[in-house]
Design an enzyme around this catalytic site. Structure first.
Site, mmCIF file in Angstrom:
data_model
loop_
_atom_site.group_PDB
_atom_site.id
_atom_site.type_symbol
_atom_site.label_atom_id
_atom_site.label_comp_id
_atom_site.label_asym_id
_atom_site.label_seq_id
_atom_site.Cartn_x
_atom_site.Cartn_y
_atom_site.Cartn_z
ATOM 1 N N LYS A 182 0.839 -1.204 0.000
ATOM 2 C CA LYS A 182 0.000 0.000 0.000
ATOM 3 C C LYS A 182 0.872 1.252 0.000
ATOM 4 C CE LYS A 182 -3.865 1.970 2.694
ATOM 5 N NZ LYS A 182 -4.689 1.779 3.909
ATOM 6 N N SER A 191 -9.445 1.775 3.081
ATOM 7 C CA SER A 191 -8.573 2.496 2.164
ATOM 8 C C SER A 191 -7.551 1.601 1.473
ATOM 9 C CB SER A 191 -7.828 3.599 2.928
ATOM 10 O OG SER A 191 -7.008 3.043 3.954
ATOM 11 N N SER A 242 -9.990 -0.519 7.181
ATOM 12 C CA SER A 242 -9.254 -0.392 5.924
ATOM 13 C C SER A 242 -8.601 -1.664 5.422
ATOM 14 C CB SER A 242 -8.190 0.711 6.057
ATOM 15 O OG SER A 242 -8.790 1.965 6.233
#
Length: 561
Positions: A116, A192, A216
């Site tokens: 990420k 996210s 997330s």
């Protein structure tokens, strides 16, 4: 049934050594059809990939190019990446050279991973989903990235995320790049960590790294048919990760299997807990679980949890999962915590009082853990043609995984339990006491051995085909059996033929009376000669059964859309 059939077919086929994908030459060498091997890489787990590398059936470079080829073919539809790492092939070549020198120790050696883009990787920008222009490259690795590299991993790219990790519904960065669901490109991916979840689901990498403030990790993993564990807070180092909330944030892994999840957690915690080694496939026998009613069923008078607010398919999938857990030996009761929703809203930080309530509920009911659906709303369309002028943020959003675990620091794992007719994955949360991360992995491992609801995306299929469509684990079993058969054949070829003494019949005088000869007894077939008929027939029958199974499953997948 699928696994039993695959194993049966694999073993019989290997015994005959007649598969076109794996053959034995006249020189007793085992040859592998490379396209068949590449086909078997689809959905492969980390141990199988690692073994294929060890057996030199594929190189680190070839494995890296396999994933990059899938990214090139499909990512234009899904937008999983902010940055692709242009050094990935060079790193893979270095791994291959190290393997030739015998320097290939590490559970992730040669295994491609995605990270990420709020986690630093030296030499590449870390945008946190915010920068419109590319910032300067990071000058260091995040602690967990360094641990991955120390175990031999190859970082393929930095994945897309919502701007500053502040949106759980979508993964849309500040420049407007939006990641779409792995099963339906018109649905939201969740956020996210949506880029990592979709990339792993689509087989763009063996595993991915994400972070979790509220939901997330678990919400995008659920929507995209993946597994993730939000560990006990503090178990994973956060150095080099951009933090949104210091009392909640943790990194974690997103994987396609529980075994891979355990391996990734071992790497990120420096092997302190031996998660993989301690996996227990029998833990569900006799375990006591509680269905938390306020997070699982309609609540009359609630502003967003009445019966009309909850998606029927998700409720049905969860009810079915409860029955499946019971069939595995779990004892399940329904429990209540009437103030739980209010507790979520009034507590914005890690809260000892809420955790005390959780412990008391578990203790009073003799529970090992509680379960509930990851989310309860209908999966969100995110493209304008389906929203019909509405905003996605005006649609119902009932996400259970944003409560207990982030607020208390207790561990929680998300497990796939089905797929929605719109395409999105459906998942179940299992929440336990602090430090019970291993038990959560065991529960997921035991359950998925019996009921694996993880499904590959039908809109991003394998780029390779095989005459024998099996997974990599079965392919490697066939290969190893072929090697054994080749060795036995070579040994047999070097041995001189066995001479059989011939006894001549006695000479009979013409004057002797010739006695009538009795009819000879029918010759009995030996076990070996029978095997020559039984084994090919069994292979054919098993193959036909498997083909029908695949066609039935494929037709069901297509009908879902």
């Amino acid at each position: 049934m699928k696994k039993i059939l695959l194993l049966f077919f694999c073993l019989l086929f290997a015994l005959q050594c007649s598969a076109a994908d794996i053959t034995i030459t006249d020189d007793f060498e085992v040859e592998v059809n490379k396209d068949a091997l590449l086909a078997a890489l689809y959905e492969a787990d980390i141990p199988s990939l690692r073994k294929a590398l060890d057996l030199r059936l594929i190189t680190c470079e070839e494995l890296t190019r396999y994933y990059l080829e899938r990214i090139e073919a499909y990512d234009k539809t899904f937008n999983c990446f902010i940055t692709l790492c242009d050094n990935a092939i060079d790193i893979a070549k270095e791994r291959d050279e190290a393997m030739l020198r015998g320097l290939d120790e590490g559970s992730l050696f040669g295994i491609p991973i995605v990270v990420k883009d709020n986690v630093m990787y030296e030499g590449y920008p870390t945008t946190n989903g915010v920068a419109y222009l590319r910032p300067n490259p990071s000058t260091q690795n995040a602690a967990i990235v360094q641990y991955l590299l120390d175990e031999g991993a190859i970082i393929l790219g930095k994945t897309n995320m919502s701007a500053a990790a502040q949106d759980a519904i979508c993964s849309t960065n500040a420049s407007g790049l939006q990641t779409f669901n792995a099963y339906n490109e018109n649905l939201a991916s969740g956020g996210s960590s949506g880029g990592s979840a979709v990339a792993v689901s689509l087989n763009f990498a063996a595993a991915g790294i994400g972070t979790d403030t509220n939901a997330s990790l678990r919400y995008p993993a659920a929507l995209n048919g993946c597994i993730t564990l939000r560990p006990t807070l503090g178990r994973i180092e956060r150095d080099g990760c951009i933090i949104l909330n210091y009392s909640r944030d943790t990194a974690g892994a997103i994987t396609r299997s529980v075994l891979d999840q355990a391996i990734m957690l071992d790497v990120m915690t420096l092997g302190k807990y031996n998660f993989e080694e301690n996996l227990n496939a029998e833990v569900l026998k006799g375990i006591r679980l509680g269905v938390l009613s306020e997070l699982s069923y309609p609540i009359e008078g609630s502003y967003n949890r009445e019966e009309n607010d909850l998606d029927n398919e998700i409720q049905a999938a969860f009810d079915n999962a409860v029955k499946e857990l019971e069939s595995c030996g779990a004892e399940i009761i329904t429990v209540s915590m009437p103030t739980v929703l209010n507790d979520f809203y009034v507590n914005s930080d890690n809260n000892s009082r809420l955790y005390s309530k959780l412990e008391k509920m578990l203790d009073d009911n003799g529970l090992d853990a509680v379960i509930y659906p990851t989310y309860l709303h209908t999966p969100h369309y995110t493209t304008p043609e389906y929203l019909n002028g509405k905003s996605i943020y005006d649609l119902p959003y009932i996400c259970n995984c944003a409560g207990f675990s982030p607020l208390t620091g207790a561990p929680e794992i998300g497990i796939p339990i089905g797929r929605h007719s719109l395409g999105a994955g459906i998942s179940m949360e299992v929440l336990a006491r602090k430090e019970d991360d291993q038990m959560l992995l065991d529960i997921a491992y035991s359950y998925m051995l019996q009921y694996d609801h993880r499904e590959p995306s039908p809109i991003a299929p394998s780029l390779y085909n095989s005459e024998l469509p099996i997974d990599l684990h079965a392919f490697l079993m066939m290969y190893e059996q072929a090697v054994i058969s080749a060795e036995q054949m070579e040994i047999a070829s070097t041995q001189p033929p066995e001479t059989i003494p011939v006894t001549l019949p006695p000479i009979i005088e013409e004057t002797e009376l010739v006695q009538p000869q009795s009819e000879p007894e029918p010759k009995k077939a030996s076990a070996i000669s029978i095997g020559y008929y039984i084994i090919p027939c069994a292979c054919i029958l098993a193959g036909v059964a498997y083909v029908f199974y695949r066609r039935k499953k494929n037709s069901r997948l297509i009908s879902d859309f």
